[in-house]
Design a protein around this motif. Structure first.
Motif, PDB file in Angstrom:
ATOM      1  N   PRO A 194     -46.810  11.795  72.456  1.00  0.00           N
ATOM      2  CA  PRO A 194     -45.985  12.140  71.287  1.00  0.00           C
ATOM      3  C   PRO A 194     -44.516  12.243  71.658  1.00  0.00           C
ATOM      4  O   PRO A 194     -44.167  12.746  72.720  1.00  0.00           O
ATOM      5  CB  PRO A 194     -46.548  13.500  70.850  1.00  0.00           C
ATOM      6  CG  PRO A 194     -47.195  14.063  72.072  1.00  0.00           C
ATOM      7  CD  PRO A 194     -47.726  12.890  72.834  1.00  0.00           C
ATOM      8  N   ALA A 195     -43.647  11.742  70.778  1.00  0.00           N
ATOM      9  CA  ALA A 195     -42.200  11.783  71.042  1.00  0.00           C
ATOM     10  C   ALA A 195     -41.425  12.112  69.778  1.00  0.00           C
ATOM     11  O   ALA A 195     -40.276  11.719  69.616  1.00  0.00           O
ATOM     12  CB  ALA A 195     -41.735  10.435  71.609  1.00  0.00           C
ATOM     13  N   GLY A 196     -42.067  12.858  68.869  1.00  0.00           N
ATOM     14  CA  GLY A 196     -41.394  13.273  67.651  1.00  0.00           C
ATOM     15  C   GLY A 196     -40.622  14.559  67.852  1.00  0.00           C
ATOM     16  O   GLY A 196     -40.180  14.878  68.971  1.00  0.00           O
ATOM     17  N   GLU A 197     -40.479  15.309  66.800  1.00  0.00           N
ATOM     18  CA  GLU A 197     -39.721  16.556  66.860  1.00  0.00           C
ATOM     19  C   GLU A 197     -40.572  17.669  67.461  1.00  0.00           C
ATOM     20  O   GLU A 197     -41.762  17.806  67.127  1.00  0.00           O
ATOM     21  CB  GLU A 197     -39.258  16.951  65.459  1.00  0.00           C
ATOM     22  CG  GLU A 197     -38.273  15.969  64.857  1.00  0.00           C
ATOM     23  CD  GLU A 197     -38.005  16.212  63.383  1.00  0.00           C
ATOM     24  OE1 GLU A 197     -36.889  15.881  62.933  1.00  0.00           O
ATOM     25  OE2 GLU A 197     -38.911  16.702  62.680  1.00  0.00           O
ATOM     26  N   ASN A 198     -39.962  18.445  68.354  1.00  0.00           N
ATOM     27  CA  ASN A 198     -40.614  19.624  68.934  1.00  0.00           C
ATOM     28  C   ASN A 198     -41.956  19.297  69.574  1.00  0.00           C
ATOM     29  O   ASN A 198     -42.933  20.045  69.453  1.00  0.00           O
ATOM     30  CB  ASN A 198     -40.808  20.702  67.851  1.00  0.00           C
ATOM     31  CG  ASN A 198     -39.495  21.102  67.196  1.00  0.00           C
ATOM     32  OD1 ASN A 198     -38.494  21.303  67.881  1.00  0.00           O
ATOM     33  ND2 ASN A 198     -39.498  21.210  65.882  1.00  0.00           N
TER      34      ASN A 198
ATOM     35  N   GLY B 152     -33.585   4.029  59.007  1.00  0.00           N
ATOM     36  CA  GLY B 152     -32.175   4.414  58.963  1.00  0.00           C
ATOM     37  C   GLY B 152     -31.958   5.820  59.470  1.00  0.00           C
ATOM     38  O   GLY B 152     -30.999   6.097  60.200  1.00  0.00           O
ATOM     39  N   TYR B 153     -32.874   6.721  59.098  1.00  0.00           N
ATOM     40  CA  TYR B 153     -32.755   8.101  59.571  1.00  0.00           C
ATOM     41  C   TYR B 153     -33.035   8.180  61.068  1.00  0.00           C
ATOM     42  O   TYR B 153     -32.307   8.852  61.811  1.00  0.00           O
ATOM     43  CB  TYR B 153     -33.718   9.009  58.815  1.00  0.00           C
ATOM     44  CG  TYR B 153     -33.536  10.468  59.164  1.00  0.00           C
ATOM     45  CD1 TYR B 153     -32.461  11.187  58.650  1.00  0.00           C
ATOM     46  CD2 TYR B 153     -34.409  11.111  60.018  1.00  0.00           C
ATOM     47  CE1 TYR B 153     -32.269  12.519  58.986  1.00  0.00           C
ATOM     48  CE2 TYR B 153     -34.231  12.448  60.361  1.00  0.00           C
ATOM     49  CZ  TYR B 153     -33.158  13.147  59.842  1.00  0.00           C
ATOM     50  OH  TYR B 153     -32.963  14.462  60.184  1.00  0.00           O
ATOM     51  N   PHE B 154     -34.086   7.470  61.526  1.00  0.00           N
ATOM     52  CA  PHE B 154     -34.398   7.524  62.950  1.00  0.00           C
ATOM     53  C   PHE B 154     -33.278   6.928  63.798  1.00  0.00           C
ATOM     54  O   PHE B 154     -32.924   7.469  64.848  1.00  0.00           O
ATOM     55  CB  PHE B 154     -35.710   6.790  63.251  1.00  0.00           C
ATOM     56  CG  PHE B 154     -36.096   6.848  64.706  1.00  0.00           C
ATOM     57  CD1 PHE B 154     -36.762   7.948  65.213  1.00  0.00           C
ATOM     58  CD2 PHE B 154     -35.771   5.811  65.564  1.00  0.00           C
ATOM     59  CE1 PHE B 154     -37.081   8.025  66.557  1.00  0.00           C
ATOM     60  CE2 PHE B 154     -36.095   5.872  66.912  1.00  0.00           C
ATOM     61  CZ  PHE B 154     -36.759   6.982  67.409  1.00  0.00           C
ATOM     62  N   ALA B 155     -32.713   5.800  63.362  1.00  0.00           N
ATOM     63  CA  ALA B 155     -31.656   5.158  64.139  1.00  0.00           C
ATOM     64  C   ALA B 155     -30.414   6.036  64.228  1.00  0.00           C
ATOM     65  O   ALA B 155     -29.702   6.034  65.235  1.00  0.00           O
ATOM     66  CB  ALA B 155     -31.308   3.802  63.531  1.00  0.00           C
TER      67      ALA B 155
ATOM     68  N   LYS C   1     -27.657   7.010  72.303  1.00  0.00           N
ATOM     69  CA  LYS C   1     -27.013   6.123  73.276  1.00  0.00           C
ATOM     70  C   LYS C   1     -28.013   5.575  74.294  1.00  0.00           C
ATOM     71  O   LYS C   1     -27.716   4.616  75.006  1.00  0.00           O
ATOM     72  CB  LYS C   1     -25.885   6.864  74.000  1.00  0.00           C
ATOM     73  CG  LYS C   1     -26.359   8.002  74.882  1.00  0.00           C
ATOM     74  CD  LYS C   1     -25.190   8.688  75.580  1.00  0.00           C
ATOM     75  CE  LYS C   1     -25.688   9.836  76.461  1.00  0.00           C
ATOM     76  NZ  LYS C   1     -24.542  10.506  77.147  1.00  0.00           N
ATOM     77  N   ASN C   2     -29.201   6.179  74.358  1.00  0.00           N
ATOM     78  CA  ASN C   2     -30.206   5.743  75.321  1.00  0.00           C
ATOM     79  C   ASN C   2     -31.168   4.703  74.753  1.00  0.00           C
ATOM     80  O   ASN C   2     -32.038   4.220  75.472  1.00  0.00           O
ATOM     81  CB  ASN C   2     -31.002   6.946  75.831  1.00  0.00           C
ATOM     82  CG  ASN C   2     -30.176   7.835  76.743  1.00  0.00           C
ATOM     83  OD1 ASN C   2     -28.980   7.644  76.892  1.00  0.00           O
ATOM     84  ND2 ASN C   2     -30.805   8.825  77.343  1.00  0.00           N
TER      85      ASN C   2
ATOM     86  N   HIS D   7     -30.471   9.512  63.693  1.00  0.00           N
ATOM     87  CA  HIS D   7     -30.855  10.813  64.250  1.00  0.00           C
ATOM     88  C   HIS D   7     -32.177  10.692  65.001  1.00  0.00           C
ATOM     89  O   HIS D   7     -33.178  11.297  64.621  1.00  0.00           O
ATOM     90  CB  HIS D   7     -30.978  11.855  63.137  1.00  0.00           C
ATOM     91  CG  HIS D   7     -29.692  12.147  62.432  1.00  0.00           C
ATOM     92  ND1 HIS D   7     -28.694  12.913  62.979  1.00  0.00           N
ATOM     93  CD2 HIS D   7     -29.237  11.761  61.214  1.00  0.00           C
ATOM     94  CE1 HIS D   7     -27.679  12.998  62.127  1.00  0.00           C
ATOM     95  NE2 HIS D   7     -27.985  12.288  61.052  1.00  0.00           N
ATOM     96  N   PRO D   8     -32.200   9.920  66.091  1.00  0.00           N
ATOM     97  CA  PRO D   8     -33.464   9.710  66.801  1.00  0.00           C
ATOM     98  C   PRO D   8     -33.915  10.972  67.537  1.00  0.00           C
ATOM     99  O   PRO D   8     -33.138  11.905  67.739  1.00  0.00           O
ATOM    100  CB  PRO D   8     -33.122   8.593  67.791  1.00  0.00           C
ATOM    101  CG  PRO D   8     -31.653   8.738  68.027  1.00  0.00           C
ATOM    102  CD  PRO D   8     -31.078   9.192  66.705  1.00  0.00           C
TER     103      PRO D   8
END
Length: 550
Positions: free
Chosen positions: A86-90, A391-394, A402-403, A396-397
């Motif tokens: 998992p790589a989402g929020e929290n 658009g939101y992920f790009a 920058k990575n 606010h990923p």
């Protein structure tokens, strides 16, 4: 699994023993273990994934619905099965996406024509003019002189500027959506984007944008079902296809008859003006008119979410950088019945793309040594509403923006025939073009220019969200080659599209070539793998229009 014959042919291609590809690009050098892992691409699992995601019980996977959540749960379970983290929020699998649906209310639009009588005319909302709702300001009022600004383009790279010689500060600009014929197809798509048009107008000081209708067959936009945007936790708009900033206080569409009336002040018809613009000759002029608009907006908020998974890289330093594989999970839900069916299952659009992305995870599960960079698998929401989840992920990923070094997007690969050639939308703007050529050649695929540039496909899917954040991106689509040598697959696709695209008929009972789906997944995997293993990040071409962040 793939059939024995297909496995044999595919393995020969992967081992470099098949007949030379039509493309003359150098073939990628791939380790035998990577080639073997690619053979795990499973056409039967692609069929199973599509079958589940396009089932009636998911009711078209509309964002914010139980059907979308069922689809998301399935995708997460498949990712877990393939060892994705998992790589989402929290530390979760998801990233929340706050969707706002805005509706227009009490719109009043009038024109003052500055002739002998300076008559003020009230326009009928929905017939003579349409105003787009504002997602953040419930009450808006604006007035301004109208200036015609051609296509509304300022493009130094092409030595073209519709705003040259005109003053639009504090005024309304009327434009036609389009671009000169000399522009590359992806640039045409970019400059036709409504947010790009508004951004350029705002940069020149305009307070409103009017989209003129240059053709008598043109129809006004239908905003009655609401227009979506994405808000952040502070209530600010992060991404929208119809909203740029508070500086642009009105975005309107004007009917053909009123467009013609306004253009009379220039002494030319819309046909003459459009022909000149297409040939690269600007036609900007003061239209001797003023527009007044007052309107209200109301809102419905929807809790949406993206799914984000990660395959960690193997290099101690480069694993902090990411190659993104994106595919949209949403579709159109339940809508107008067609032939007695009202569930828009979205089997090709885009259950097939999600299934392809899951096969990329499957290939990595069979590859012991991962590439240097990490891989992100992002199943986004709201593509059908205007690339909103991406658009939101790009912007606010869940990793540092920058990575993220590249995005390889998968949207409706249209797997209805053997995959013999491809088009890489957007790759021509960066060093990704070379990677595509090498990967495609390795799989005995030729690479062709966009066969349908007028479809504006470059800005119509999620790769464009990453491009606007300065991240090189591409979207692989089918090419024209066919086994019989007629090379007219685009004609077959046109017939398919007329029957299935954005219709309830796009379900698992439609036309599929699941072997093509497996090969498509292999290609996208290989493109991402080569980028992830290259010490050098992808780079924009020198002086390219997308080389700077939007």
């Amino acid at each position: 699994m793939l059939t024995r014959n297909y496995l044999t042919l595919s393995w020969l291609a992967l081992a470099g023993l098949a007949s030379p590809a039509v493309s003359y690009a150098q073939k990628a050098t791939v380790d035998s273990k990577v080639a073997q892992a690619m053979q795990s691409a499973d056409s039967s699992q692609i069929k199973a994934d599509i079958t589940y995601l396009a089932d009636d019980k998911l009711k078209g996977r509309l964002p914010g619905t139980e059907g979308f959540k069922i689809a998301a749960d399935y995708v997460i379970e498949q990712m877990k099965k393939y060892g994705v983290q998992p790589a989402g929020e929290n530390g979760s699998w998801t990233q929340q996406v706050r969707l706002r649906k805005a509706f227009i209310k009490n719109a009043q639009v009038s024109l003052t024509l500055k002739g002998n009588s300076s008559a003020n005319e009230q326009l009928a909302s929905g017939r003579d003019a349409v105003i787009y709702p504002d997602p953040v300001t419930p009450h808006e009022s604006v007035s301004g002189d109208i200036v015609f600004a051609g296509f509304g383009i300022t493009n130094p790279e092409q030595h073209y500027d519709d705003y040259s010689g005109i003053d639009v500060k504090g005024k309304m600009v009327m434009v036609f959506r389009g671009a000169p014929q000399s522009f590359p197809s992806s640039e045409v798509s970019h400059f036709m984007d409504m947010v790009t048009i508004q951004k350029t107008a705002a940069a020149h000081g305009a307070v409103g944008v009017i989209l003129g209708t240059p053709d008598s067959l043109g129809r006004l936009a239908n905003t009655s079902r609401g227009i979506y945007s994405v808000l952040d936790d502070k209530g600010s708009v992060v991404v929208s296809r119809s909203y740029y900033s508070n500086q642009i206080k009105a975005l309107a569409v004007l009917s053909y008859s009123y467009t013609q009336r306004l253009l009379q002040a220039s002494g030319k018809s819309s046909r003459e003006i459009l022909a000149a613009l297409k040939s690269g000759h600007t036609q900007s002029a003061d239209l001797r008119a003023e527009l007044h608009a007052t309107y209200e907006s109301s809102y419905q908020d929807v809790d949406g979410f993206n799914i984000v998974g990660k395959i960690p890289g193997s290099d101690p330093k480069l694993k902090q950088e990411y190659v993104v594989h994106s595919a949209h999970l949403d579709h159109l839900g339940i809508s107008v019945p067609v032939q007695g069916d009202s569930i828009y299952n979205g089997a090709h659009d885009n259950a097939s793309g999600v299934a392809s992305m899951l096969q990329i995870a499957h290939i990595y599960a069979n590859l012991k040594v991962k590439p240097k960079r990490s891989i992100l698998l992002v199943a986004v929401t709201g593509e059908e509403l205007g690339d909103l989840g991406s658009g939101y992920f790009a912007a606010h990923p869940t990793v540092p923006v920058k990575n993220m070094v590249a995005d390889v997007n998968t949207d409706m690969p249209t797997i209805i025939a053997p995959l013999l050639s491809v088009t890489a939308l957007g790759a021509e703007h960066s060093s990704l073009a070379k990677v595509v050529d090498e990967a495609a050649s390795y799989l005995d695929l030729s690479v062709e220019p966009d066969p349908e540039p007028k479809e504006n496909r470059f800005v119509r899917s999620d790769q464009y969200s990453f491009v606007k954040q300065g991240i090189p991106a591409l979207h692989i689509k089918y090419g024209s080659k066919t086994p019989d040598g007629k090379n007219n697959l685009n004609e077959k696709v046109a017939v398919w599209r007329a029957k299935y695209y954005h219709k309830p008929q796009d379900d698992i009972n439609g036309i599929f070539d699941f072997r093509a789906g497996a090969k498509y997944a292999q290609l996208n995997f290989l493109i991402g793998y080569l980028v992830a293993n290259d010490p050098q990040r992808p780079e924009w071409n020198k002086g390219d229009i997308f080389a700077t962040k939007e």
